[in-house]
Design an enzyme around this catalytic site. Structure first.
Site, mmCIF file in Angstrom:
data_model
loop_
_atom_site.group_PDB
_atom_site.id
_atom_site.type_symbol
_atom_site.label_atom_id
_atom_site.label_comp_id
_atom_site.label_asym_id
_atom_site.label_seq_id
_atom_site.Cartn_x
_atom_site.Cartn_y
_atom_site.Cartn_z
ATOM 1 N N ASP A 102 0.886 -12.027 29.543
ATOM 2 C CA ASP A 102 1.341 -12.957 30.147
ATOM 3 C C ASP A 102 1.085 -13.332 31.653
ATOM 4 O OD1 ASP A 102 4.411 -14.214 30.290
ATOM 5 O OD2 ASP A 102 3.923 -13.444 32.336
ATOM 6 N N TYR A 107 -0.734 -15.866 39.337
ATOM 7 C CA TYR A 107 -0.700 -13.841 39.581
ATOM 8 C C TYR A 107 -1.638 -14.051 39.870
ATOM 9 C CZ TYR A 107 3.829 -14.341 36.782
ATOM 10 O OH TYR A 107 4.710 -14.262 35.335
ATOM 11 N N LYS A 137 1.504 -20.144 32.930
ATOM 12 C CA LYS A 137 2.476 -20.894 33.601
ATOM 13 C C LYS A 137 1.849 -22.065 34.470
ATOM 14 C CE LYS A 137 4.257 -16.728 32.711
ATOM 15 N NZ LYS A 137 4.080 -15.430 33.349
ATOM 16 N N HIS A 170 6.408 -23.521 35.104
ATOM 17 C CA HIS A 170 6.683 -21.972 35.557
ATOM 18 C C HIS A 170 8.552 -21.690 36.731
ATOM 19 C CE1 HIS A 170 4.760 -18.173 37.389
ATOM 20 N NE2 HIS A 170 6.075 -17.749 37.182
#
Ligand code: A2P
Length: 368
Positions: A102, A107, A137, A170
């Site tokens: 994921d 990130y 996302k 997201h």
């Protein structure tokens, strides 16, 4: 029982299994060493395959086809994001059997994940990218219809992939411009035009850039709105969920609508404060863990498994990654499930941790 693939199918180029004739040393001693190494590598590989095979998969739908999602995936959100550390943790994870990863643009873990996948294929850890389930996302800065296609293409470039397995919106929010500082200033946060954005998410799937599309941090109200116009319904809603934040209503809603839930922060993330052994929640989970010879983390993940959701715990520590996989051959009793269902609820992740609390941010926070 899953059929174990032959080694030759899994890693035709694995160097120690298929040494070039010339490279085999002549002396008997060295030959024995090569055979020993081959056997060890074969054994390790067998372990990897066995572990990967023991992770159960759930069936999700992308609107026209079903897909298999390994119930446990590795979360990759961490701060600070150190590329080399993330890449090496992901390679460790692949070695011990993780096949679901994921990530998200925000990130900063797409690049190291992409590098790890490329290396895993090159070294024969996996035969092809198709063995993995990769979720990324759409960050809020790209939550405008004209930015969705460029955003998925950027993610694919970062990941060195041709397609994602799952692409999620997201947050139900739009941010104007790049995120330059935290908390994100409230004057840059806007409502999302989900109808227009979703149309392009559907286009992403129709173009084969992703196999499935979904959302993250969507409440029942927002899912209802989305379902009222979606030609392709969201296959997944990824939300915070753990014994500390059980999401009962959302789960019931999603079950009825055929939307699969993936739990982020399944160990309570910041909310759990590992080692916060004074908290009531922790004590209840610890007692159950002690009685079963398991850890609190394992009890939490097993509880999620028994709620039929998938989950993406983040750990970059090999032992804890392994521990998190060892939850499929035992179960919680009715009494233990009942104890857990009574735990006081508190969230670990709040949008206002990274966004200035405007009315919109507060509204979303109150909903999920
Ligand atoms: P680490 O990466 O050092 O293992 P969440 O997935 O809910 O966001 O929680 C992530 C946090 O939980 C990380 O700090 C991670 O630390 C820690 N963690 C992950 N697995 C375990 C485990 N089995 N036992 C204890 N802590 C864990």
């Amino acid at each position: 029982m899953p059929v174990m693939p032959k080694f030759s199918e899994v890693c035709p180029r694995y160097p120690l299994l298929y040494p070039k004739k010339k490279s085999i040393p002549n002396s008997a001693k060295q030959s024995q060493l090569v055979i020993y190494r081959q056997t060890q590598s074969a054994k390790n590989l067998q372990k990897i395959l066995a572990m990967a095979a023991t992770v159960p998969k759930v069936t999700i739908s992308n609107g026209s086809q079903t897909m298999l999602l390994p119930v446990i995936g590795l979360g990759t959100a961490t701060r600070p994001q150190v590329s080399e550390t993330t890449k090496s943790a992901i390679l460790d994870a692949i070695k011990i059997g993780y096949r679901h990863f994921d990530t998200a643009f925000i990130y900063g873990s797409e690049q190291p994940l992409g590098e790890a996948i490329a290396e895993a294929i090159k070294t024969g850890l996996i035969k092809s990218r198709d063995e993995l389930f990769i979720t990324s996302k759409l960050w809020c800065s790209f939550a405008s219809p004209e930015l969705v296609l460029p955003a998925i293409k950027t993610s694919l470039r970062n990941l060195q992939l041709d397609y994602l397995d799952l692409f999620l919106v997201h947050w139900p929010l739009k941010i104007s411009g790049e995120v330059k500082r935290l908390p994100i200033p409230k004057e840059t946060i806007f409502p999302i035009d989900i109808k227009a954005v979703w149309e392009v998410m559907e286009e992403c799937q129709n173009l084969g850039l992703t196999k499935a599309i979904g959302v993250s941090n969507f409440s029942t109200r927002r899912l209802d709105e989305l379902l009222s116009f979606a030609k392709i319904p969201p296959s997944v809603n990824q939300v915070e969920m753990s014994p500390l934040w059980q999401q009962k209503d959302l789960r019931e809603f999603c079950q009825v609508k055929g939307i699969h839930i993936t739990a982020y922060s399944p160990l309570g993330s910041r909310g759990a404060k590992w080692g916060d052994s004074e908290s009531l929640e922790y004590k209840v989970l610890e007692e159950i863990a002690k009685a079963k010879g398991k850890t609190v983390a394992q009890v939490s993940l097993r509880w999620l498994y028994e709620q039929r959701v998938s989950f993406v715990p983040k750990s970059f520590n090999k032992d804890r990654m392994k521990q998190n996989l060892e939850i499929f051959d035992w179960s919680l009793t009715e009494e233990e499930l009942n104890e857990i269902s009574k735990l006081p609820q508190r969230r670990g992740v709040l949008p206002s941790m990274i966004m200035e609390p405007s009315d919109l941010v507060r509204e979303i926070e109150a909903e999920i």
